[in-house]
Design a protein around this motif. Structure first.
Motif, PDB file in Angstrom:
ATOM      1  N   SER A 168       0.831  -1.216   0.000  1.00 41.12           N
ATOM      2  CA  SER A 168       0.000   0.000   0.000  1.00 41.12           C
ATOM      3  C   SER A 168       0.859   1.257   0.000  1.00 41.12           C
ATOM      4  N   GLY A 169       1.954   1.219  -0.773  1.00 44.63           N
ATOM      5  CA  GLY A 169       2.818   2.389  -0.898  1.00 44.63           C
ATOM      6  C   GLY A 169       3.764   2.587   0.259  1.00 44.63           C
ATOM      7  N   GLN A 170       3.764   1.667   1.226  1.00 43.55           N
ATOM      8  CA  GLN A 170       4.634   1.802   2.397  1.00 43.55           C
ATOM      9  C   GLN A 170       5.684   0.675   2.368  1.00 43.55           C
ATOM     10  N   VAL A 171       6.989   1.063   2.386  1.00 47.57           N
ATOM     11  CA  VAL A 171       8.059   0.068   2.374  1.00 47.57           C
ATOM     12  C   VAL A 171       8.118  -0.642   3.719  1.00 47.57           C
ATOM     13  N   SER A 172       8.208  -1.960   3.660  1.00 47.87           N
ATOM     14  CA  SER A 172       8.238  -2.736   4.892  1.00 47.87           C
ATOM     15  C   SER A 172       9.548  -2.527   5.633  1.00 47.87           C
ATOM     16  N   SER A 173       9.530  -2.768   6.912  1.00 43.76           N
ATOM     17  CA  SER A 173      10.735  -2.630   7.723  1.00 43.76           C
ATOM     18  C   SER A 173      11.452  -3.972   7.794  1.00 43.76           C
ATOM     19  N   ASN A 174      12.721  -3.918   8.208  1.00 44.48           N
ATOM     20  CA  ASN A 174      13.492  -5.133   8.408  1.00 44.48           C
ATOM     21  C   ASN A 174      13.526  -5.405   9.903  1.00 44.48           C
ATOM     22  N   ALA A 175      12.411  -5.940  10.418  1.00 38.46           N
ATOM     23  CA  ALA A 175      12.282  -6.123  11.864  1.00 38.46           C
ATOM     24  C   ALA A 175      12.205  -7.584  12.228  1.00 38.46           C
ATOM     25  N   ASP A 176      12.788  -8.443  11.368  1.00 36.65           N
ATOM     26  CA  ASP A 176      12.738  -9.867  11.630  1.00 36.65           C
ATOM     27  C   ASP A 176      13.835 -10.211  12.635  1.00 36.65           C
ATOM     28  N   ASN A 214      -1.717  -6.514  21.316  1.00 36.12           N
ATOM     29  CA  ASN A 214      -2.422  -5.279  21.668  1.00 36.12           C
ATOM     30  C   ASN A 214      -2.008  -4.159  20.719  1.00 36.12           C
ATOM     31  N   VAL A 215      -2.981  -3.387  20.311  1.00 32.94           N
ATOM     32  CA  VAL A 215      -2.717  -2.268  19.401  1.00 32.94           C
ATOM     33  C   VAL A 215      -2.229  -1.084  20.233  1.00 32.94           C
ATOM     34  N   GLN A 223       4.513   0.098  11.693  1.00 36.49           N
ATOM     35  CA  GLN A 223       4.202  -1.321  11.666  1.00 36.49           C
ATOM     36  C   GLN A 223       4.175  -1.882  13.087  1.00 36.49           C
ATOM     37  N   VAL A 224       3.248  -2.807  13.297  1.00 30.14           N
ATOM     38  CA  VAL A 224       3.122  -3.505  14.584  1.00 30.14           C
ATOM     39  C   VAL A 224       3.300  -4.983  14.293  1.00 30.14           C
ATOM     40  N   GLU A 225       4.393  -5.553  14.815  1.00 29.66           N
ATOM     41  CA  GLU A 225       4.676  -6.953  14.533  1.00 29.66           C
ATOM     42  C   GLU A 225       3.630  -7.854  15.161  1.00 29.66           C
ATOM     43  N   LEU A 226       3.104  -8.791  14.377  1.00 26.16           N
ATOM     44  CA  LEU A 226       2.122  -9.769  14.841  1.00 26.16           C
ATOM     45  C   LEU A 226       2.749 -11.157  15.020  1.00 26.16           C
ATOM     46  N   LEU A 227       3.732 -11.505  14.168  1.00 22.55           N
ATOM     47  CA  LEU A 227       4.281 -12.867  14.198  1.00 22.55           C
ATOM     48  C   LEU A 227       5.702 -12.840  13.642  1.00 22.55           C
ATOM     49  N   ASP A 228       6.592 -13.575  14.294  1.00 24.26           N
ATOM     50  CA  ASP A 228       7.968 -13.729  13.811  1.00 24.26           C
ATOM     51  C   ASP A 228       8.501 -15.029  14.393  1.00 24.26           C
ATOM     52  N   VAL A 229       8.417 -16.114  13.608  1.00 23.76           N
ATOM     53  CA  VAL A 229       8.823 -17.432  14.102  1.00 23.76           C
ATOM     54  C   VAL A 229       9.706 -18.117  13.065  1.00 23.76           C
ATOM     55  N   THR A 230      10.711 -18.823  13.565  1.00 26.81           N
ATOM     56  CA  THR A 230      11.610 -19.592  12.704  1.00 26.81           C
ATOM     57  C   THR A 230      11.702 -20.999  13.261  1.00 26.81           C
ATOM     58  N   GLY A 231      11.579 -22.021  12.381  1.00 21.31           N
ATOM     59  CA  GLY A 231      11.596 -23.395  12.834  1.00 21.31           C
ATOM     60  C   GLY A 231      12.869 -24.109  12.493  1.00 21.31           C
ATOM     61  N   THR A 232      12.809 -25.400  12.669  1.00 17.51           N
ATOM     62  CA  THR A 232      13.952 -26.250  12.361  1.00 17.51           C
ATOM     63  C   THR A 232      13.613 -27.136  11.188  1.00 17.51           C
ATOM     64  N   THR A 233      14.612 -27.829  10.700  1.00 16.05           N
ATOM     65  CA  THR A 233      14.425 -28.674   9.529  1.00 16.05           C
ATOM     66  C   THR A 233      13.337 -29.709   9.795  1.00 16.05           C
ATOM     67  N   GLY A 234      12.394 -29.785   8.868  1.00 19.54           N
ATOM     68  CA  GLY A 234      11.321 -30.775   8.971  1.00 19.54           C
ATOM     69  C   GLY A 234      10.325 -30.510  10.070  1.00 19.54           C
ATOM     70  N   SER A 240       8.197 -17.591   9.375  1.00 19.92           N
ATOM     71  CA  SER A 240       6.912 -16.891   9.139  1.00 19.92           C
ATOM     72  C   SER A 240       6.938 -15.527   9.802  1.00 19.92           C
ATOM     73  N   TYR A 241       6.271 -14.562   9.113  1.00 20.19           N
ATOM     74  CA  TYR A 241       6.290 -13.194   9.625  1.00 20.19           C
ATOM     75  C   TYR A 241       4.935 -12.515   9.325  1.00 20.19           C
ATOM     76  N   ALA A 242       4.501 -11.636  10.231  1.00 23.56           N
ATOM     77  CA  ALA A 242       3.246 -10.898  10.001  1.00 23.56           C
ATOM     78  C   ALA A 242       3.298  -9.585  10.763  1.00 23.56           C
ATOM     79  N   TYR A 243       2.591  -8.581  10.228  1.00 21.47           N
ATOM     80  CA  TYR A 243       2.557  -7.302  10.921  1.00 21.47           C
ATOM     81  C   TYR A 243       1.285  -6.524  10.548  1.00 21.47           C
ATOM     82  N   LEU A 244       0.968  -5.552  11.403  1.00 21.25           N
ATOM     83  CA  LEU A 244      -0.090  -4.598  11.106  1.00 21.25           C
ATOM     84  C   LEU A 244       0.540  -3.366  10.489  1.00 21.25           C
ATOM     85  N   LEU A 245      -0.082  -2.833   9.413  1.00 16.61           N
ATOM     86  CA  LEU A 245       0.436  -1.643   8.753  1.00 16.61           C
ATOM     87  C   LEU A 245      -0.528  -0.484   8.991  1.00 16.61           C
TER      88      LEU A 245
END
Length: 895
Positions: free
Chosen positions: A419-427, A548-549, A526-537, A514-519
């Motif tokens: 929506s015209g807004q560059v995402s941040s690098n907040a991972d 909370n907003v 941006q408000v981070e909603l999700l930031d998860v990293t897993g392992t192989t398999g 996986s990553y998610a945020y509110l814009l």
């Protein structure tokens, strides 16, 4: 003698014929002289019976006409008296109007009131002396005196006015029980129900319209008033705009008026809010059973739209019998508590269809006096559980479905735009050994795609959206994001609101990221909603994310799938499952909230809380009660009850007896008050839901009230009835002759108004300077009394018209009966005269025959004498044979 039989025959036949002819002539002459064909039953038995029946009908119909004339006479006497009463009421009105004059002194107003009191007394005197055959026409009592007998049907309380029952919830001091955040609060300042008829009065509201409905048995009447925040028009009332202000709802058709005052002026203060407050005022407990909450299914929108429903009870318990397809909202209990009825708050997440189905089964129990529940429905953005996977459009890598845009492409944090807004690098969960997003490569053969899956949490009804990548080769330990999904429309969120969603991540060729945020579409924040990293398999179970907003604004959701080369082997790919995206506002908007009255809020009961059930006149004391009129007055301050016995003139006090109230009347208690000196026992019952002292405002005995009266009457004769036709169903009973006395008026229709006017006149004449407000009230009462008398005059005029019509109809019938009787009885003169001539001719012939027969003995004697003379001369002379033969032949021939 050969002539005797023949002579006798002729003689008797002629005599019978003469007698019969004479009788026939006599009857014919009688018919002509009387004009009647039937003068006796023997003339025509059948015709005589018919004529007598017509004569009987004519006779008693003529008497019915006289009865109707008597009824007219009675009514006209009453009408004449009522005309005088109307004139005196007009004088009262003029005097009251004159007295409301700022230039008058208090003494002058008191003089005016004395004159009004005199007019009142003259009206009562008119009612007393308006009689016909000793029947008092304007006292509503047409009974025949029977001295020394008490009427068993007496013992009715003469209610001076309907009073609020103690279980009424609209009374002074009761506040609105609504506890909605920001809502204004109101309480009842005063009520005016003195002229309201008996019944139960229930307030209800519909938008900004308040309706008061009266129910009394099968009779139901109602009146509505519209509340408005602007200048009121006809039938409207403007609501207050500040605390301390008041507004009055005057239901004049029901003779009921309630004034409310604002105790707290809140942010919810529209006309609709005040209508809800009035309808929910003063709810009562319901601890004995569960009751349904009618109309609670208020979620709107498409059946598949997602909504959040929050149900809060003020001190009660809630339960549902239908919970299919619903997800509990955090902090509102699990599904087990919903059906067990052990919770006072419900939080439901589901489709419009499933939420409404559940709310339709909502029940409440309110042992603590619950007055209301609040239900807030918060619509979610469209397609939050991906029920609708219809592709609405596609362009390049973008595929649109209702509510969402899916991008089957790579997303580089810190570089890609939404929506015209560059995402941040907040991972923040990116592995330390991974290269930066912008320098990480992805092979040309990588697939970015999506699908809809039936894999959802067990508490969710719907589908999940799977975003996944596969066939990828990347740099060692590289992180690559994509595909991603963005909500099409921004959602208004307030600081403190909560965002929740269900998610699950799954590794493909390697691990997931996986990553998610509110814009914030306004500021780009941006408000981070999700930031998860897993392992192989690795694969996660279904999880719930809650965020909370922090800042109020308009936000879009951005959900991004990703993968991580955790082994350094460069093959990568992963999935993100997503469903049940919800928004839980911290303060639901007013438009999404509805308050429900669960108790019996807004009820006024017009009746005497303590009622009289029986009066005993024998066996109470050493002496039985004597003739008189008994009145009872109670004093709750002194805790005494006094019974006074008056003479039948209602003015002379004979004796009285005072006893103590040993205690207040308990709920549903029946108690007999014994007055042994007077020989009277009075049994009373407390119908209220609280203990009451006699004489208290709510007891129905706050002033002197008629308890029982020895009217000494024959109860079989109590109204004037006139028979104006054959059969009792055509009798006319003149119920229009009612009691018009001011004071001691026992008429069910007039007593509340006429007795109230009498009390006010007494108050104004016995005190000092009559208050202006009381004089204005008297003016209104005089108007109402005048209208009541005018109505009575109109009804009596209708009786006269009916009687006149009956007399006219009876006269027509009597004339018809007379005509029919004449046709049966009257003589046909032409026929009868011809018949008489014929009869007279027969009579004359019979008379001639009799005369001829009467001459027969003379002829025979003559013939016999002539024969003897002939024989005597025969001895002396020769007689020719011819002469003898001729006489003998003549004799033989005659014989």
């Amino acid at each position: 003698m050969a002539i005797s039989p023949l002579r006798n025959y002729f003689l008797h036949s002629s005599f019978d014929a003469t007698s019969g002819s004479e009788r026939a002539v006599t009857r014919s002459v009688e018919r002509l002289s009387t004009g009647l064909r039937i003068n006796r039953a023997s003339d025509d038995p059948a015709g005589f019976k018919v004529a007598q029946g017509l004569h009987t009908l004519s006779s008693y119909q003529s008497m019915a006409a006289r009865n109707a004339n008597d009824a007219i006479s009675m009514v006209q006497i009453a009408q004449g008296a009522l005309e005088g009463v109307s004139s005196m009421l007009l004088q009262m009105k003029e005097l009251v109007t004159r007295s409301v004059n700022g230039s008058f002194t208090g003494e002058q107003r008191k003089t005016v009131m004395q004159r009004i009191g005199d007019l009142r007394d003259e009206i009562n005197a008119t009612a007393d002396r308006t009689t016909m055959n000793n029947l008092r026409l304007l006292q509503g009592d047409f009974s025949i005196p029977v001295m020394g007998e008490f009427d068993e049907l007496l013992g009715e309380v003469e209610a001076d006015q309907p009073t609020l029952q103690s279980d009424s919830t609209v009374k002074t001091g009761i506040s609105s029980s609504l506890s909605v955040s920001g809502v204004s609060r109101i309480s009842v300042r005063s009520t005016d129900t003195e002229l309201a008829p008996v019944g139960e009065y229930q307030f209800s509201s519909n938008n900004n319209v308040v309706t008061l409905t009266r129910t009394n048995g099968t009779s139901v009447t109602s009146q509505s008033i519209t509340l408005t925040s602007s200048a009121p028009g006809a039938g409207e009332v403007q609501v207050p705009t500040a605390a301390g202000q008041a507004f009055t709802l005057n239901f004049n058709n029901l003779n009921t008026s309630v004034t409310y005052q604002v105790d707290q002026f809140g942010t919810r203060n529209t006309a609709e809010d005040y209508a809800v407050l009035v309808a929910n005022l003063g709810a009562t407990p319901s601890a004995s059973a569960w009751r349904a909450v009618s109309g609670a299914n208020i979620a709107t929108g498409a059946a598949s739209d997602q909504v959040v429903a929050k149900v809060d009870a003020n001190g009660g318990f809630l339960k549902l019998s239908t919970i299919a397809g619903l997800t509990p909202l955090g902090g509102y209990g699990d599904a087990a508590s919903w059906t067990a009825g052990s919770t006072s708050s419900l939080g439901l997440i589901g489709t419009v269809a499933s939420v409404n189905a559940a709310l339709a089964s909502l029940q409440v129990q309110s042992p603590g006096g619950l007055g209301d529940i609040d239900i807030s429905i918060t619509p979610q953005f469209q397609n939050s559980v991906f029920f609708d996977n219809t592709v609405t459009s596609s362009s390049g890598t973008r595929v649109s479905i209702p509510g969402w845009d899916i991008y089957n492409e790579r997303f580089i944090l810190g570089s890609s735009s939404v929506s015209g807004q560059v995402s941040s690098n907040a991972d923040n969960a990116m592995p330390a050994q991974a290269p930066t997003y912008s320098s990480t490569s992805a092979s040309a053969g990588t697939t970015y795609s999506y699908e809809f899956s039936a894999d959802v949490p067990t508490t969710v009804t719907g589908q999940s959206l799977r975003l996944y990548s596969e066939g990828m080769t990347t740099d060692s330990y590289g992180v690559v994001h994509g595909p991603y999904v963005v909500s099409q429309n921004a959602v208004a969120l307030a600081a403190g609101d909560t965002v929740t969603f269900n998610w699950k991540s799954q590794a493909g060729s390697d691990a997931y990221d996986s990553y998610a945020y509110l814009l914030n579409t306004g500021s780009g924040a941006q408000v981070e909603l999700l930031d998860v990293t897993g392992t192989t398999g690795g694969t996660t179970p279904w999880n719930t994310a809650t965020v909370n907003v922090p800042t109020t604004g308009n936000y879009k959701f951005v959900f991004i799938a990703g993968t991580f080369d955790a082994t350094g082997g460069r093959a990568a790919g992963g999935s993100l499952y997503l469903t049940n995206i919800q928004i839980n506002p911290s303060d639901p908007a007013a438009s999404t909230l509805k308050a429900f009255n669960i108790g019996n809020g807004g009820i006024i009961s017009m009746d005497n809380a303590i009622t009289l059930t029986d009066v005993q006149f024998t066996g109470v004391g050493p002496w039985d009660a004597s003739d008189g009129i008994f009145r009872m007055i109670a004093d709750d301050d002194l805790q005494t009850v006094t019974l006074k016995q008056y003479d039948v003139d209602l003015d002379t006090l004979i004796r009285e007896e005072t006893i103590s109230q040993v205690s207040a009347f308990g709920i549903n208690e029946t108690r007999t008050l014994s007055f042994p000196t007077l020989g009277v026992g009075v049994t009373l019952r407390n119908n209220a839901n609280e203990s009451l002292w006699l004489g208290a405002d709510k007891s129905g005995y706050e002033i002197e009230a008629l308890v029982a009266q020895n009217k000494r009457i024959d109860t079989n004769v109590n109204v004037p009835t006139f028979q104006i036709s054959d059969g009792s169903k055509f009798d006319v009973t003149i119920n229009e002759l009612q009691d018009i006395r001011m004071g001691s008026n026992g008429d069910s229709q007039n007593a509340p108004l006429f007795n109230r006017m009498n009390r006010l006149i007494n108050s104004l004449t016995q005190g000092g300077d009559p208050p202006m407000e009381s004089l204005r009230s008297l003016s209104v009462l005089v108007d109402d009394t005048g209208e009541r008398v005018a109505e009575m005059r109109g009804r009596l005029a209708g009786v006269v018209n009916r009687m006149s019509s009956a007399i006219e109809n009876i006269s027509t019938q009597v004339s018809s009966f007379a005509s029919s009787q004449k046709r049966v009885e009257d003589t046909d003169y032409a026929s009868e005269v011809a018949h008489l001539v014929h009869l007279r001719a027969q009579r004359d012939m019979s008379a001639a025959t009799m005369a001829h027969l009467n001459a027969q003995p003379k002829v025979v004697l003559w013939l016999l004498q002539d024969e003897k003379a002939s024989k005597a001369s025969k001895a002396t002379e020769f007689t020719p044979v011819k002469t003898t033969m001729n006489r003998t032949s003549a004799l033989a021939a005659y014989a």
